[in-house]
Design an enzyme around this catalytic site. Structure first.
Site, PDB file in Angstrom:
ATOM      1  N   CYS A   1      17.362  32.520  28.447  1.00  8.96           N
ATOM      2  CA  CYS A   1      18.373  33.287  27.995  1.00  8.96           C
ATOM      3  C   CYS A   1      18.568  33.040  26.458  1.00  8.96           C
ATOM      4  CB  CYS A   1      19.529  33.389  28.635  1.00  8.96           C
ATOM      5  SG  CYS A   1      20.829  31.993  28.390  1.00  8.96           S
TER       6      CYS A   1
ATOM      7  N   HIS B   1      25.291  31.283  29.162  1.00  6.07           N
ATOM      8  CA  HIS B   1      24.378  32.292  28.948  1.00  6.07           C
ATOM      9  C   HIS B   1      24.491  33.056  27.510  1.00  6.07           C
ATOM     10  CE1 HIS B   1      21.775  35.711  30.024  1.00  6.07           C
ATOM     11  NE2 HIS B   1      22.549  36.551  29.811  1.00  6.07           N
TER      12      HIS B   1
ATOM     13  N   ASP C   1      20.245  42.691  27.396  1.00  5.78           N
ATOM     14  CA  ASP C   1      20.144  41.228  27.903  1.00  5.78           C
ATOM     15  C   ASP C   1      18.597  41.327  28.304  1.00  5.78           C
ATOM     16  OD1 ASP C   1      20.049  39.148  29.038  1.00  5.78           O
ATOM     17  OD2 ASP C   1      21.989  39.185  29.840  1.00  5.78           O
TER      18      ASP C   1
END
Length: 255
Positions: A69, A102, A117
């Site tokens: 991420c 995250h 995302d």
């Protein structure tokens, strides 16, 4: 990010440059999920993870790799900013994990806040509104945004919690300590597993260790790759990644 990197990034994704609209943002997100894999190979290849925009972008466009991420959303934020979007980095916690577990993105388009995302594996394919509380349909499922304490927002997919995200903006350096933890701690999911995965036109393809998994409308197909040559060929064929040796789960660097 300089214009040359922007052009090469867009070429890699197969997207034409345009005005910073919602339509272009949606196309960029979907193409990123199809082209750039979510992978944690660096953890097991002994590679440093450098949380600087140029290094993250070059890993994608020069080395034809992906990342997790912090890397994927960090690089994507740099691209979107260069294209004229208003982008904020948001810290999130996955289920009961720590804050900064995250990194997600808020992108404002025409005064509307969108959650973007490309670094969570199986998640939304397109942006979803952060200020809408009714269910939002997406090819990846039905997503709901709800308010939590201190202004945080909980993101659910098909009625199940995915993560809780802050609404205050962060900078990339804020994620450095947790990124280090994720790639070194024996308690981290990333030190205990080896994964490379991306969307396909029919579903998803994943290489988990030596197991090649295809999922789609027809169900799930999986098989174990017996030889190193098969594993290296699978990385190249399905993810565009060229490796000199097969990565294996490495012993964590710290307790």
């Amino acid at each position: 990010m300089d214009s040359s990197r922007v052009r090469r990034y867009l070429d890699h994704l197969g997207v034409e440059r345009g005005s910073p609209t919602l339509a272009l943002l949606s196309e960029l997100q979907e193409r990123h999920l199809h082209v750039v894999p979510f992978e944690n190979l660096s953890v097991h290849l002994g590679e440093e993870i450098v949380l600087e925009p140029v290094a993250l972008v070059d890993k994608i466009i020069e080395r034809r790799r992906g990342g997790f991420c912090y890397e994927l959303n960090g690089a994507f934020a740099a691209l979107l900013t260069a294209l004229g979007y208003s982008v904020e980095l948001l810290a999130a916690r996955v289920k009961d994990g720590p804050l900064f577990d995250h990194l997600a993105l808020r992108v404002d388009v025409d005064g509307e806040p969108w959650l973007v995302d490309v670094g969570f594996g199986r998640f939304t394919h397109r942006p979803i509104r952060l200020d809408v509380r009714t269910p939002q349909a997406d090819p990846g499922g039905t997503f709901t945004v709800s308010e939590r304490d201190h202004g945080d927002l909980a993101i659910d997919r098909d009625g199940e919690p995915e993560y809780t995200v802050e609404t205050r903006p962060r900078v990339l350096d804020d994620f450095g300590p947790t990124c280090w933890y994720q790639r070194t701690s024996p308690r981290s999911h990333f030190t205990r597993s080896l994964v490379c995965t991306r969307l396909t036109g029919t579903g998803r393809i994943t290489l988990s260790g030596r197991e090649l998994i295809r999922t789609g409308a027809g169900g799930r197909d999986q098989r174990v790759l017996e030889t190193d040559a098969e594993v290296l060929a699978a990385y190249h064929e399905h993810f565009g990644i060229v490796l000199d040796s097969v990565p294996t789960v490495r012993a964590p660097l710290s307790p």
